[in-house]
Motif scaffolding. Structure first.
Motif, PDB file in Angstrom:
ATOM      1  N   VAL A 198      -0.538   0.976 -12.014  1.00  0.00           N
ATOM      2  CA  VAL A 198       0.120   2.089 -11.336  1.00  0.00           C
ATOM      3  C   VAL A 198      -0.590   2.351 -10.012  1.00  0.00           C
ATOM      4  CG1 VAL A 198       1.032   3.202 -13.398  1.00  0.00           C
ATOM      5  CG2 VAL A 198      -1.260   3.784 -12.636  1.00  0.00           C
ATOM      6  N   ARG A 199       0.176   2.810  -9.038  1.00  0.00           N
ATOM      7  CA  ARG A 199      -0.353   3.054  -7.700  1.00  0.00           C
ATOM      8  C   ARG A 199      -0.533   4.552  -7.484  1.00  0.00           C
ATOM      9  NH1 ARG A 199       3.230  -0.976  -7.784  1.00  0.00           N
ATOM     10  NH2 ARG A 199       2.434  -3.017  -7.136  1.00  0.00           N
ATOM     11  N   GLU A 200      -1.749   4.918  -7.174  1.00  0.00           N
ATOM     12  CA  GLU A 200      -2.099   6.333  -7.018  1.00  0.00           C
ATOM     13  C   GLU A 200      -1.200   7.030  -6.005  1.00  0.00           C
ATOM     14  OE1 GLU A 200      -6.287   8.613  -7.186  1.00  0.00           O
ATOM     15  OE2 GLU A 200      -6.132   7.101  -5.610  1.00  0.00           O
ATOM     16  N   GLU A 201      -0.923   6.369  -4.890  1.00  0.00           N
ATOM     17  CA  GLU A 201      -0.125   6.993  -3.835  1.00  0.00           C
ATOM     18  C   GLU A 201       1.330   7.211  -4.256  1.00  0.00           C
ATOM     19  OE1 GLU A 201      -0.636   4.608  -0.325  1.00  0.00           O
ATOM     20  OE2 GLU A 201      -2.330   5.827   0.337  1.00  0.00           O
ATOM     21  N   ALA A 202       1.778   6.481  -5.286  1.00  0.00           N
ATOM     22  CA  ALA A 202       3.174   6.599  -5.724  1.00  0.00           C
ATOM     23  C   ALA A 202       3.368   7.694  -6.767  1.00  0.00           C
ATOM     24  CB  ALA A 202       3.649   5.264  -6.290  1.00  0.00           C
ATOM     25  N   ILE A 203       2.280   8.155  -7.379  1.00  0.00           N
ATOM     26  CA  ILE A 203       2.385   9.153  -8.443  1.00  0.00           C
ATOM     27  C   ILE A 203       2.651  10.525  -7.824  1.00  0.00           C
ATOM     28  CG2 ILE A 203       1.209  10.285 -10.375  1.00  0.00           C
ATOM     29  CD1 ILE A 203      -0.483   7.724 -10.654  1.00  0.00           C
ATOM     30  N   PRO A 204       3.777  11.164  -8.141  1.00  0.00           N
ATOM     31  CA  PRO A 204       4.091  12.456  -7.522  1.00  0.00           C
ATOM     32  C   PRO A 204       3.240  13.592  -8.101  1.00  0.00           C
ATOM     33  CG  PRO A 204       5.821  11.836  -9.075  1.00  0.00           C
ATOM     34  CD  PRO A 204       4.853  10.692  -9.041  1.00  0.00           C
ATOM     35  N   ILE A 205       2.504  14.264  -7.232  1.00  0.00           N
ATOM     36  CA  ILE A 205       1.671  15.414  -7.610  1.00  0.00           C
ATOM     37  C   ILE A 205       1.840  16.482  -6.542  1.00  0.00           C
ATOM     38  CG2 ILE A 205      -0.641  16.243  -8.201  1.00  0.00           C
ATOM     39  CD1 ILE A 205      -1.482  13.417  -8.798  1.00  0.00           C
ATOM     40  N   ARG A 206       2.087  17.709  -6.962  1.00  0.00           N
ATOM     41  CA  ARG A 206       2.233  18.807  -6.008  1.00  0.00           C
ATOM     42  C   ARG A 206       0.889  19.077  -5.315  1.00  0.00           C
ATOM     43  NH1 ARG A 206       7.136  21.009  -7.019  1.00  0.00           N
ATOM     44  NH2 ARG A 206       7.951  20.810  -9.145  1.00  0.00           N
ATOM     45  N   PRO A 207       0.902  19.421  -4.024  1.00  0.00           N
ATOM     46  CA  PRO A 207      -0.351  19.698  -3.301  1.00  0.00           C
ATOM     47  C   PRO A 207      -1.185  20.793  -3.973  1.00  0.00           C
ATOM     48  CG  PRO A 207       1.475  19.514  -1.757  1.00  0.00           C
ATOM     49  CD  PRO A 207       2.078  19.494  -3.127  1.00  0.00           C
ATOM     50  N   GLU A 208      -0.508  21.838  -4.475  1.00  0.00           N
ATOM     51  CA  GLU A 208      -1.260  22.926  -5.113  1.00  0.00           C
ATOM     52  C   GLU A 208      -1.870  22.490  -6.440  1.00  0.00           C
ATOM     53  OE1 GLU A 208       3.207  24.099  -5.512  1.00  0.00           O
ATOM     54  OE2 GLU A 208       1.928  22.891  -4.204  1.00  0.00           O
ATOM     55  N   VAL A 209      -1.225  21.527  -7.126  1.00  0.00           N
ATOM     56  CA  VAL A 209      -1.812  20.981  -8.360  1.00  0.00           C
ATOM     57  C   VAL A 209      -3.040  20.153  -8.024  1.00  0.00           C
ATOM     58  CG1 VAL A 209      -1.420  19.353 -10.260  1.00  0.00           C
ATOM     59  CG2 VAL A 209       0.329  21.045  -9.682  1.00  0.00           C
TER      60      VAL A 209
ATOM     61  N   GLY B 295      -3.468  -4.198 -22.803  1.00  0.00           N
ATOM     62  CA  GLY B 295      -3.929  -3.008 -23.500  1.00  0.00           C
ATOM     63  C   GLY B 295      -4.591  -1.989 -22.593  1.00  0.00           C
ATOM     64  N   LYS B 296      -4.630  -2.265 -21.290  1.00  0.00           N
ATOM     65  CA  LYS B 296      -5.311  -1.388 -20.338  1.00  0.00           C
ATOM     66  C   LYS B 296      -4.357  -0.910 -19.240  1.00  0.00           C
ATOM     67  CE  LYS B 296      -9.515  -1.833 -22.059  1.00  0.00           C
ATOM     68  NZ  LYS B 296     -10.277  -0.659 -22.567  1.00  0.00           N
ATOM     69  N   VAL B 297      -4.758   0.175 -18.587  1.00  0.00           N
ATOM     70  CA  VAL B 297      -4.015   0.704 -17.441  1.00  0.00           C
ATOM     71  C   VAL B 297      -4.917   0.617 -16.215  1.00  0.00           C
ATOM     72  CG1 VAL B 297      -2.828   2.704 -16.464  1.00  0.00           C
ATOM     73  CG2 VAL B 297      -2.717   2.271 -18.927  1.00  0.00           C
ATOM     74  N   ILE B 298      -4.396   0.032 -15.154  1.00  0.00           N
ATOM     75  CA  ILE B 298      -5.129  -0.120 -13.905  1.00  0.00           C
ATOM     76  C   ILE B 298      -4.532   0.815 -12.863  1.00  0.00           C
ATOM     77  CG2 ILE B 298      -5.934  -1.728 -12.132  1.00  0.00           C
ATOM     78  CD1 ILE B 298      -6.865  -2.409 -14.965  1.00  0.00           C
ATOM     79  N   LEU B 299      -5.401   1.593 -12.210  1.00  0.00           N
ATOM     80  CA  LEU B 299      -4.969   2.495 -11.141  1.00  0.00           C
ATOM     81  C   LEU B 299      -5.394   1.902  -9.808  1.00  0.00           C
ATOM     82  CD1 LEU B 299      -3.765   5.359 -10.445  1.00  0.00           C
ATOM     83  CD2 LEU B 299      -6.133   6.146 -10.364  1.00  0.00           C
ATOM     84  N   GLU B 300      -4.401   1.628  -8.957  1.00  0.00           N
ATOM     85  CA  GLU B 300      -4.683   1.153  -7.601  1.00  0.00           C
ATOM     86  C   GLU B 300      -4.825   2.369  -6.703  1.00  0.00           C
ATOM     87  OE1 GLU B 300      -2.860  -2.607  -5.869  1.00  0.00           O
ATOM     88  OE2 GLU B 300      -1.760  -1.020  -4.808  1.00  0.00           O
ATOM     89  N   THR B 301      -6.010   2.562  -6.143  1.00  0.00           N
ATOM     90  CA  THR B 301      -6.303   3.774  -5.380  1.00  0.00           C
ATOM     91  C   THR B 301      -5.692   3.711  -3.989  1.00  0.00           C
ATOM     92  OG1 THR B 301      -8.379   2.929  -4.471  1.00  0.00           O
ATOM     93  CG2 THR B 301      -8.467   3.993  -6.643  1.00  0.00           C
ATOM     94  N   GLY B 302      -5.732   4.842  -3.301  1.00  0.00           N
ATOM     95  CA  GLY B 302      -5.147   4.937  -1.970  1.00  0.00           C
ATOM     96  C   GLY B 302      -5.829   4.063  -0.943  1.00  0.00           C
ATOM     97  N   ILE B 303      -7.088   3.663  -1.192  1.00  0.00           N
ATOM     98  CA  ILE B 303      -7.803   2.825  -0.231  1.00  0.00           C
ATOM     99  C   ILE B 303      -7.794   1.355  -0.643  1.00  0.00           C
ATOM    100  CG2 ILE B 303      -9.286   4.679   0.575  1.00  0.00           C
ATOM    101  CD1 ILE B 303     -11.490   3.608  -1.254  1.00  0.00           C
ATOM    102  N   GLY B 304      -6.988   1.021  -1.669  1.00  0.00           N
ATOM    103  CA  GLY B 304      -6.818  -0.371  -2.049  1.00  0.00           C
ATOM    104  C   GLY B 304      -7.702  -0.854  -3.175  1.00  0.00           C
ATOM    105  N   GLY B 305      -8.603  -0.012  -3.650  1.00  0.00           N
ATOM    106  CA  GLY B 305      -9.445  -0.389  -4.781  1.00  0.00           C
ATOM    107  C   GLY B 305      -8.695  -0.257  -6.096  1.00  0.00           C
ATOM    108  N   ARG B 306      -9.304  -0.775  -7.133  1.00  0.00           N
ATOM    109  CA  ARG B 306      -8.707  -0.665  -8.458  1.00  0.00           C
ATOM    110  C   ARG B 306      -9.739  -0.198  -9.469  1.00  0.00           C
ATOM    111  NH1 ARG B 306      -4.642  -5.833  -9.569  1.00  0.00           N
ATOM    112  NH2 ARG B 306      -3.167  -5.411  -7.875  1.00  0.00           N
ATOM    113  N   ARG B 307      -9.296   0.615 -10.421  1.00  0.00           N
ATOM    114  CA  ARG B 307     -10.168   1.049 -11.510  1.00  0.00           C
ATOM    115  C   ARG B 307      -9.332   1.243 -12.761  1.00  0.00           C
ATOM    116  NH1 ARG B 307      -9.776   6.539 -12.716  1.00  0.00           N
ATOM    117  NH2 ARG B 307      -8.866   7.885 -11.109  1.00  0.00           N
TER     118      ARG B 307
END
Length: 323
Positions: free
Chosen positions: A229-240, A297-309
């Protein structure tokens, strides 16, 4: 909790299937084959503090939670049963407020509340609402059907419920008040199914306790696939986002009460997204990633700066008593 369920509950309840998806699958509900269709059955206990919160209350939470557990298994809700456990001395005016909220939420679906039970106890519990629901599905959908190449969607902004409750408890205020997303989502699921067909929806999950992170990890583990999943694509409200940072809580790990995580065949992803966005509750829907053959069996998060965790499932509930 997972250890308690697997090592204590499942080991002692051995007659646990009615011929379809049963207790051992630990899905959002169970299925009972009935001719060429399937009954889908689910039950959930609801406890929240406070019982009235921004955007909802325990009554709306209970009905929505049960409807949503049916919906993510592809079942049209048919009826709900309700059990109320109420502490002695509980205000009748508050009970009426909760019941009216349950009634309004049920009419929103619509699904009738057809039977129930009421107990008054001396314990200082406030009120617990237990709801069971039955629905019918032509083709039941489990949370274990993801296939490599599929696309992952979420029907709207995540973290709203858990962060709204925690902010309310801590007295954190914003110019735009944070509100829970609590709502029944059958209309969102049905809109996608009408657009692309039930057979092209491979897996769904109601991301309640443990939030998006827990839902994705369960789906990856059960299907033995990786999910990127791509962090930048996940919708999150600014106040959240702001409240999450102030509270030191990840919005990926807190409960949502009006969203669906859906995994669909790649060629139907855009149609599914368009169908979601046409509904009121799905207007902030987004494609957030895909199912991959690596890191099974794992979930990988691609961060906004291109890293993965790795996006790990939460070790505990960061916001207790929210659902």
């Amino acid at each position: 909790m997972e250890e308690l369920i697997r090592e204590v509950i499942l080991k002692n309840l051995t007659l646990n299937s009615a011929g379809g998806i049963g207790l051992e699958e630990l899905d959002d509900g169970a299925t009972i084959p009935l001719g060429d269709k399937h009954l889908v059955f689910t039950i959930d206990g609801h406890t929240v503090k406070p019982i009235f919160f921004p955007g909802g209350d325990i009554g709306r939470l209970a009905v929505s939670g049960t409807v949503n557990d049916l919906a993510v298994m592809g079942a049209q809700p048919l009826a709900i049963a309700s059990s109320l456990i109420i502490e002695e001395g509980f205000e009748v005016s508050e009970l009426e407020k909760i019941l009216k909220s349950m009634d309004e939420t049920a009419k929103e679906v619509p699904v009738p509340i057809v039977t129930g039970d009421t107990k008054v106890v001396e314990d200082r519990i406030g009120i617990f609402v237990i709801t069971a629901g039955v629905g019918v599905a032509e083709r039941p959908i489990s949370d274990a059907g993801a296939k490599v190449g599929d696309v992952v969607l979420v029907s709207g902004t995540i973290g709203d419920h858990g962060i709204a409750l925690m902010s309310h408890r801590e007295g954190i205020s914003f110019e735009t008040e944070l509100k829970s997303d609590v709502a029944p989502i059958w209309d969102v699921v049905k809109a996608v199914a009408d657009a692309i067909g039930w057979e092209n929806i491979h897996a769904m999950k109601d991301p309640t306790r443990g939030g998006l992170s827990n839902a994705l990890n369960e789906m990856a583990r059960k299907a033995n696939v990786g999910i990127l999943v791509r962090e930048e694509a996940i919708p999150i409200r600014p106040e959240v986002k702001a409240a999450s940072e102030m509270l030191g809580i990840s919005p990926y790990e807190v409960a949502n009460e009006g969203k669906v995580v859906m995994i669909v065949a790649k060629e139907y992803a855009e149609e599914a997204l368009e169908a979601m966005k046409k509904t009121e509750k799905g207007r902030d829907a987004a494609i957030i990633g895909e199912v991959i053959g690596e890191y099974r069996g794992k979930v990988i998060l691609e961060t906004g700066i291109g890293g993965r965790r790795f996006l790990e499932p939460p070790l505990g509930d960061p916001v207790p008593r929210v659902c």
